[in-house]
Motif scaffolding. Structure first.
Motif, PDB file in Angstrom:
ATOM      1  N   VAL A  45       0.843  -1.207   0.000  1.00 45.53           N
ATOM      2  CA  VAL A  45       0.000   0.000   0.000  1.00 45.53           C
ATOM      3  C   VAL A  45       0.870   1.246   0.000  1.00 45.53           C
ATOM      4  O   VAL A  45       0.624   2.201  -0.739  1.00 45.53           O
ATOM      5  CB  VAL A  45      -0.962  -0.002   1.222  1.00 45.53           C
ATOM      6  N   LYS A  46       1.937   1.227   0.822  1.00 40.29           N
ATOM      7  CA  LYS A  46       2.831   2.380   0.921  1.00 40.29           C
ATOM      8  C   LYS A  46       3.489   2.692  -0.424  1.00 40.29           C
ATOM      9  O   LYS A  46       3.662   3.848  -0.806  1.00 40.29           O
ATOM     10  CB  LYS A  46       3.900   2.110   1.976  1.00 40.29           C
ATOM     11  N   LEU A  47       3.847   1.638  -1.166  1.00 35.70           N
ATOM     12  CA  LEU A  47       4.472   1.826  -2.476  1.00 35.70           C
ATOM     13  C   LEU A  47       3.462   2.210  -3.552  1.00 35.70           C
ATOM     14  O   LEU A  47       3.848   2.545  -4.675  1.00 35.70           O
ATOM     15  CB  LEU A  47       5.211   0.539  -2.885  1.00 35.70           C
ATOM     16  N   GLY A  48       2.164   2.145  -3.207  1.00 35.53           N
ATOM     17  CA  GLY A  48       1.117   2.570  -4.144  1.00 35.53           C
ATOM     18  C   GLY A  48       0.768   1.527  -5.193  1.00 35.53           C
ATOM     19  O   GLY A  48       0.116   1.839  -6.193  1.00 35.53           O
ATOM     20  N   TYR A  49       1.167   0.245  -4.964  1.00 36.84           N
ATOM     21  CA  TYR A  49       0.900  -0.780  -5.981  1.00 36.84           C
ATOM     22  C   TYR A  49      -0.521  -1.352  -5.872  1.00 36.84           C
ATOM     23  O   TYR A  49      -1.056  -1.891  -6.826  1.00 36.84           O
ATOM     24  CB  TYR A  49       1.908  -1.938  -5.854  1.00 36.84           C
ATOM     25  N   LYS A 513      -9.471  10.423   1.741  1.00 40.26           N
ATOM     26  CA  LYS A 513     -10.674  10.134   2.554  1.00 40.26           C
ATOM     27  C   LYS A 513     -10.351  10.073   4.055  1.00 40.26           C
ATOM     28  O   LYS A 513     -11.252  10.031   4.881  1.00 40.26           O
ATOM     29  CB  LYS A 513     -11.335   8.841   2.083  1.00 40.26           C
ATOM     30  N   GLY A 514      -9.029  10.083   4.374  1.00 35.46           N
ATOM     31  CA  GLY A 514      -8.630  10.049   5.791  1.00 35.46           C
ATOM     32  C   GLY A 514      -8.168   8.661   6.190  1.00 35.46           C
ATOM     33  O   GLY A 514      -8.868   7.676   5.929  1.00 35.46           O
ATOM     34  N   CYS A 515      -6.973   8.568   6.800  1.00 33.48           N
ATOM     35  CA  CYS A 515      -6.430   7.285   7.253  1.00 33.48           C
ATOM     36  C   CYS A 515      -5.496   7.540   8.436  1.00 33.48           C
ATOM     37  O   CYS A 515      -5.218   8.699   8.757  1.00 33.48           O
ATOM     38  CB  CYS A 515      -5.685   6.601   6.099  1.00 33.48           C
ATOM     39  N   PRO A 516      -5.014   6.494   9.124  1.00 34.91           N
ATOM     40  CA  PRO A 516      -4.137   6.723  10.281  1.00 34.91           C
ATOM     41  C   PRO A 516      -2.880   7.518   9.942  1.00 34.91           C
ATOM     42  O   PRO A 516      -2.405   8.310  10.752  1.00 34.91           O
ATOM     43  CB  PRO A 516      -3.772   5.294  10.727  1.00 34.91           C
ATOM     44  N   LEU A 517      -2.316   7.316   8.735  1.00 38.88           N
ATOM     45  CA  LEU A 517      -1.088   8.007   8.361  1.00 38.88           C
ATOM     46  C   LEU A 517      -1.264   9.523   8.370  1.00 38.88           C
ATOM     47  O   LEU A 517      -0.382  10.268   8.791  1.00 38.88           O
ATOM     48  CB  LEU A 517      -0.618   7.547   6.972  1.00 38.88           C
ATOM     49  N   CYS A 518      -2.437  10.001   7.899  1.00 33.00           N
ATOM     50  CA  CYS A 518      -2.660  11.455   7.810  1.00 33.00           C
ATOM     51  C   CYS A 518      -3.551  11.962   8.946  1.00 33.00           C
ATOM     52  O   CYS A 518      -4.155  13.029   8.838  1.00 33.00           O
ATOM     53  CB  CYS A 518      -3.256  11.827   6.443  1.00 33.00           C
ATOM     54  N   ASN A 519      -3.665  11.167  10.027  1.00 29.46           N
ATOM     55  CA  ASN A 519      -4.487  11.541  11.192  1.00 29.46           C
ATOM     56  C   ASN A 519      -5.942  11.829  10.799  1.00 29.46           C
ATOM     57  O   ASN A 519      -6.599  12.677  11.404  1.00 29.46           O
ATOM     58  CB  ASN A 519      -3.900  12.771  11.914  1.00 29.46           C
ATOM     59  N   GLY A 520      -6.414  11.139   9.755  1.00 25.66           N
ATOM     60  CA  GLY A 520      -7.811  11.280   9.339  1.00 25.66           C
ATOM     61  C   GLY A 520      -8.132  12.555   8.589  1.00 25.66           C
ATOM     62  O   GLY A 520      -9.290  12.850   8.320  1.00 25.66           O
ATOM     63  N   THR A 521      -7.110  13.357   8.222  1.00 25.00           N
ATOM     64  CA  THR A 521      -7.364  14.660   7.573  1.00 25.00           C
ATOM     65  C   THR A 521      -7.462  14.561   6.057  1.00 25.00           C
ATOM     66  O   THR A 521      -8.033  15.426   5.406  1.00 25.00           O
ATOM     67  CB  THR A 521      -6.237  15.667   7.905  1.00 25.00           C
TER      68      THR A 521
END
Length: 588
Positions: A45-49, A513-521
């Protein structure tokens, strides 16, 4: 082979067989997993594949297990309490519901027999697995069990209120990994206040706030006293977020602790004070040196403290990554590589002007060059550059520094800000006598900078002959790469924003849409919008005859200048930022 490696191998092969990734992409993700120690799914997911949702759907299809969206569920606390947080994190799963003797759990890998057996043995229930995406499980574990930060904070608060014993049962990392670098603390007269500031829970709470700011990637910490509450906010990617509300009774102790760390006078509560905190701490396995600029201001209900986190690792000195469009960067680099003249960077406070100037002087910093800077304050210390801190109270201002610089045989001079006629006049004379001068002004766009200099009292012919280039800039938030998704948008919206009708048909709008990496922003990081106005011969002639900002803008756009809005539209087109961000920071 461990359970985790077996799962990774199965998942990788499964995704390749479904044609969602290639074997090359799988090898790259496995290598990243080996280096980072995280799960293969996370690495992919991090690599965007592939997306989290894609992985969940494939596993659901292959093993005939339902796939669910955890955000639609509200789980009973009694069910959550059936599985301890440590077990939920270890196997990356979450209890959902219990019907009779059957416990339904959400997990990424429904074939993890070890996890299923452990949960069955632990709870005594028959286990029914369902599949959920990795990010939604992580989010739900934080939501129902509390984030590590929330747990640390609760322990601190419990120890303060007396329910947590003597205050020493707090995660050792907060204490052990933070040390002041400023030597011994000064003795103060107000013994009671100092004693309160040195109490273990207060020290730990202040350390927790400072460490958490680094973990979240905050640029500023605001500690604000009000009549009935004490509020802590972090500025992340340019926007302030509420983080916590410590007990109001701790207000004075927290402020005193910060003043002691910054070597300020804790007995002075009527006047503003400025200081600095130097700290060392361990973050992600590395020792980091942190520099906090501290500002204390008396307000109606006590002193407000703002700390600016100056993290050298976040200073981006690569000009190609700041956000310049290719043609704008060519013009900017050509101007700073000239042997003399003036280059101005303009924009409001907090628009990244200092970073752009530091990037420029880093590009020019060679053994053959003498670079002098006058700054207020010196934000980052750069090797090989002579930086001078302004001290207004003793008469060391920008004008005085500039005069002294001219006797120091400089090649390049950086002036933090041109605020008055005297500074502007000396800077322009320096630019005309064989020095390259870089500086900033507070104006809304590039063309209005010319008018601003004339309003200060500088003659039009001096402006025309000394200034080579003016760059105006703004900062907008980047869309988070992990949770980025396309949002259907009517063409009319794009046309109103400034796209041509033909372009509007091709543009795709993205949002996070918001996820843990971006603190939901939905946003992670920022990028610059740049308006680069080159002072060409025809622009120079207009300046000489006192042309208005509108005339200069019109001519510059004819010559190929990309406006701030134009730069923003390109970032939207490239899927870097959102329409809201560009509309907030620019005008047509």
């Amino acid at each position: 082979m461990s359970v985790r490696e077996g799962m990774a191998s199965k998942l990788g092969d499964l995704l390749v067989s479904e044609n969602l990734i290639t074997t090359t992409q799988l090898d790259e993700a496995v290598e990243l997993q080996r280096r980072s120690g995280t799960r293969l799914a996370q690495c992919l997911v991090k690599l965007g594949y592939v997306s989290d949702e894609d992985i969940a759907k494939v596993l659901s299809r292959r093993y005939g297990v339902p796939s669910i969206n955890l955000s639609y569920f509200e789980i009973d606390t009694a069910v959550i309490n059936l599985i301890p947080r440590e077990t939920a994190q270890k196997y990356h799963l979450l209890p959902l519901s219990r019907v009779g003797s059957v416990l339904t759990i959400a997990m990424l890998d429904p074939t993890n027999v070890t996890a299923l057996d452990d949960i069955k043995f632990m709870t005594g229930f028959n286990i029914e697995p369902v599949v959920a995406s990795e990010s939604s499980i992580t989010e739900a574990i934080e939501k129902y069990y509390g984030s590590p930060h929330a747990i640390e904070l609760k322990k601190v608060m419990d120890s303060i209120s007396g329910s947590g014993g003597d205050g020493e049962v707090i995660a050792g990392e907060i204490d052990a990994d933070v040390e002041l670098q400023t030597g011994t603390e000064e003795q103060v007269d107000l013994a009671e206040l100092e004693r309160a500031a040195e109490e273990a829970p207060v020290v730990k709470l202040v350390n927790l706030i400072l460490v958490d700011a680094l973990r979240r990637g905050a640029s500023d910490i605001h500690l604000e006293p009000y009549e009935k509450e004490y509020r802590v906010r972090f500025r992340m990617d340019g926007v302030l977020y509420n983080i916590m509300t410590p007990p109001l009774k701790l207000r004075d102790a927290i402020i005193s602790r910060l003043k002691i760390m910054a070597k300020l006078d804790i007995s002075e509560k009527r006047l503003p004070q400025d200081g600095r905190i130097l700290m060392k701490m361990r973050h992600q396995g590395k020792r980091k040196e942190l520099d906090f600029r501290v500002s204390v201001l008396p307000t109606l209900y006590g002193e407000k403290v703002v700390l600016r986190l100056l993290d050298k690792e976040n200073l981006m000195l690569d000009m190609t990554r700041l956000g310049f469009e290719a043609e704008s960067l060519v013009k900017f680099e050509a101007a700073i590589l000239k042997p003399y003249g003036m280059v101005l960077v303009t924009g409001p406070t907090g628009s990244g002007k200092t970073n752009t100037l530091y990037s420029a002087i880093s590009r020019l910093n060679t053994a053959e060059t003498n670079i002098m800077t006058a700054e207020d304050p010196v934000e980052f210390q750069l090797a090989g550059i002579n930086q001078v801190q302004m001290k207004e109270q003793i008469g060391l201002n920008f004008a005085a520094s500039l005069r002294a610089f001219l006797r120091q045989d400089p090649n390049i001079i950086l002036v933090g800000e041109i605020r008055d006629f005297e500074t502007a006049e000396i800077a322009i004379k320096a630019a005309l006598t064989g020095h390259l001068v870089l500086s900033t002004l507070h104006t809304n766009d590039a063309p209005s900078t010319v008018s601003r200099l004339m309003n200060m009292g500088i003659e039009p012919f001096l402006v025309a002959t000394s200034v080579h280039l003016i760059a105006a800039q703004r900062l907008v938030r980047r869309i988070c790469k992990v949770c980025k998704e396309e949002v259907p948008t009517p063409h009319k919206v794009f046309v109103e924003a400034g796209f041509s009708p033909e372009e509007a048909k091709k543009v795709k709008l993205f949002k996070g849409k918001g996820c843990p990496l971006c603190n939901g922003t939905g946003y992670k990081g920022r990028v610059g919008l740049y308006e680069v106005m080159e002072i060409s011969d025809d622009i120079r002639e207009l300046v000489m005859v006192g042309a208005s900002s509108l005339e200069l803008r019109k001519k510059s756009i004819e010559n190929g200048m990309i406006s701030l809005r134009g730069s923003g539209l390109r970032k939207i087109k490239d899927g870097v930022t959102t329409l809201e961000e560009v509309l907030r920071e620019t005008v047509l």
